[in-house]
Design an enzyme around this catalytic site. Structure first.
Site, PDB file in Angstrom:
ATOM      1  N   GLY A  48       2.277   2.598  10.573  1.00  0.00           N
ATOM      2  CA  GLY A  48       3.287   3.649  10.401  1.00  0.00           C
ATOM      3  C   GLY A  48       3.966   4.072  11.686  1.00  0.00           C
ATOM      4  N   GLU A 100      -6.876   5.258   7.284  1.00  0.00           N
ATOM      5  CA  GLU A 100      -6.579   6.647   6.924  1.00  0.00           C
ATOM      6  C   GLU A 100      -7.725   7.268   6.133  1.00  0.00           C
ATOM      7  OE1 GLU A 100      -2.747   5.953   5.108  1.00  0.00           O
ATOM      8  OE2 GLU A 100      -1.941   5.394   7.069  1.00  0.00           O
ATOM      9  N   ASN A 102       0.874  -1.174   0.000  1.00  0.00           N
ATOM     10  CA  ASN A 102       0.000   0.000   0.000  1.00  0.00           C
ATOM     11  C   ASN A 102       0.910   1.222   0.000  1.00  0.00           C
ATOM     12  OD1 ASN A 102      -1.788   2.067   0.473  1.00  0.00           O
ATOM     13  ND2 ASN A 102      -2.209   1.499   2.610  1.00  0.00           N
ATOM     14  N   GLU A 132      -5.719  -4.337  10.381  1.00  0.00           N
ATOM     15  CA  GLU A 132      -4.676  -3.345  10.618  1.00  0.00           C
ATOM     16  C   GLU A 132      -4.977  -2.542  11.884  1.00  0.00           C
ATOM     17  OE1 GLU A 132      -2.494  -2.350   6.700  1.00  0.00           O
ATOM     18  OE2 GLU A 132      -4.199  -1.030   6.899  1.00  0.00           O
ATOM     19  N   LYS A 140       0.135   4.308  -0.385  1.00  0.00           N
ATOM     20  CA  LYS A 140      -0.466   5.547   0.144  1.00  0.00           C
ATOM     21  C   LYS A 140      -0.152   6.706  -0.814  1.00  0.00           C
ATOM     22  CE  LYS A 140       0.008   3.492   4.630  1.00  0.00           C
ATOM     23  NZ  LYS A 140       0.072   3.646   6.064  1.00  0.00           N
ATOM     24  N   SER A 180       3.087  -1.796  10.327  1.00  0.00           N
ATOM     25  CA  SER A 180       4.532  -1.911  10.578  1.00  0.00           C
ATOM     26  C   SER A 180       5.072  -3.316  10.328  1.00  0.00           C
ATOM     27  CB  SER A 180       4.880  -1.440  11.997  1.00  0.00           C
ATOM     28  OG  SER A 180       4.534  -0.081  12.148  1.00  0.00           O
ATOM     29  N   HIS A 189      -9.442   1.670   4.341  1.00  0.00           N
ATOM     30  CA  HIS A 189      -8.211   1.852   5.133  1.00  0.00           C
ATOM     31  C   HIS A 189      -8.489   2.873   6.243  1.00  0.00           C
ATOM     32  CE1 HIS A 189      -4.155   2.970   6.248  1.00  0.00           C
ATOM     33  NE2 HIS A 189      -3.761   1.835   5.707  1.00  0.00           N
TER      34      HIS A 189
END
Ligand code: PGA
Length: 258
Positions: free
Chosen positions: A176, A101, A13, A170, A15, A216, A99
């Site tokens: 991250g 985000e 991914n 996730e 991003k 991560s 996701h």
């Protein structure tokens, strides 16, 4: 993972990283060091403008290209949005949906569900994400929260289509941050997700769907995570931006001992 019943999938991914030119550079470098083994499916989900060059560069490889979002509507007055059939026509095989985000930008469970249905209808493989915050984990409501996200995300997905869906767990606190869930923590939730799918569909379907871990995941911790019975791959952010790191994760998934 369990190669007997389901596919192992290593998905990147990107991003909001890399220009089309940088994408071409990455793909060429990646292609030259890509592992030969065929045990796992490899996907790279890239920014929309990078899709054409990614598809072109990886045409003769087994790497599938994906998008990072899709609009649930088939067409119309949605300035700036991209429909599922456009992604298919551009050569995409996968699309990341829900996701954290994007959820943080306002995407709801209902939106996620509508996007999953639109992706499946168009023939894309949705990588549907779920995950809890640190507060939710500490409050002890992870299992309920994830079950709710899965149930609402899969509403209306038929028996025939469920096997096309990939689910990515996730934990938001691990994305991250360099803080990975322990293999035991990740396994517990992924196993719980499979149980939810079993109840909604059947044992056969639950056994056949791939559940990924993301947050991560890197070349150092991949093997241990993938060794868990219900973790069938990874959704990789940061480490998918560097060909050598991404390759090491694919190699971890290709180990004969797994
Ligand atoms: P990360 O991101 O690997 O950089 O933590 C994973 C993701 O957000 O999909």
């Amino acid at each position: 993972m369990n190669r007997k019943y389901r596919k192992t999938v290593i998905a990147g991914n990107w991003k909001m990283n890399k220009t089309p030119s940088e994408t071409k550079e990455f793909m060429n470098a990646f292609k030259s060091i890509m592992p030969k083994g065929r045990w796992c499916d490899v996907a790279l989900c890239v920014p929309a403008v990078c899709i054409p060059v990614a598809v072109r560069t990886m045409r003769e490889t087994r790497v599938g290209i994906g998008a990072e979002n899709v609009n649930a509507n088939p067409s119309g007055a949605y300035t700036g949005e991209i429909a599922a059939n456009m992604l298919v026509d551009a050569g995409c095989k996968y699309v990341i949906i829900g996701h954290s985000e994007r959820r943080a930008m306002g995407e709801t469970d209902a939106d996620v569900n509508a996007k999953v249905l639109a992706a499946l209808e168009a023939g894309l493989i949705p990588i549907m994400c779920c995950g809890e915050t640190l507060e939710q984990r500490e409050a002890g409501i992870t299992a309920e929260w994830i079950a709710m996200q899965i149930k609402s995300g899969l509403q209306g997905v038929s028996e025939e289509k469920i096997r096309k869906v990939i689910i990515a767990y996730e934990p938001i606190w691990a994305i991250g941050t360099g803080k990975t869930a322990t293999p035991e923590q990740a396994e517990q939730v992924c196993e719980g997700i499979r149980t939810v799918v079993r109840k909604l569909y059947s044992s056969k379907n639950a056994r056949a769907i791939s559940i990924l871990y993301g947050g991560s995941m890197n070349e150092k911790n991949a093997y241990e995570l993938l060794a868990q019975p219900d973790i069938d791959g990874g959704l990789i952010g940061g480490a998918s931006l560097v060909p050598e790191k991404f390759v090491k994760i694919i190699e971890a998934a290709n180990q004969p001992t797994l």
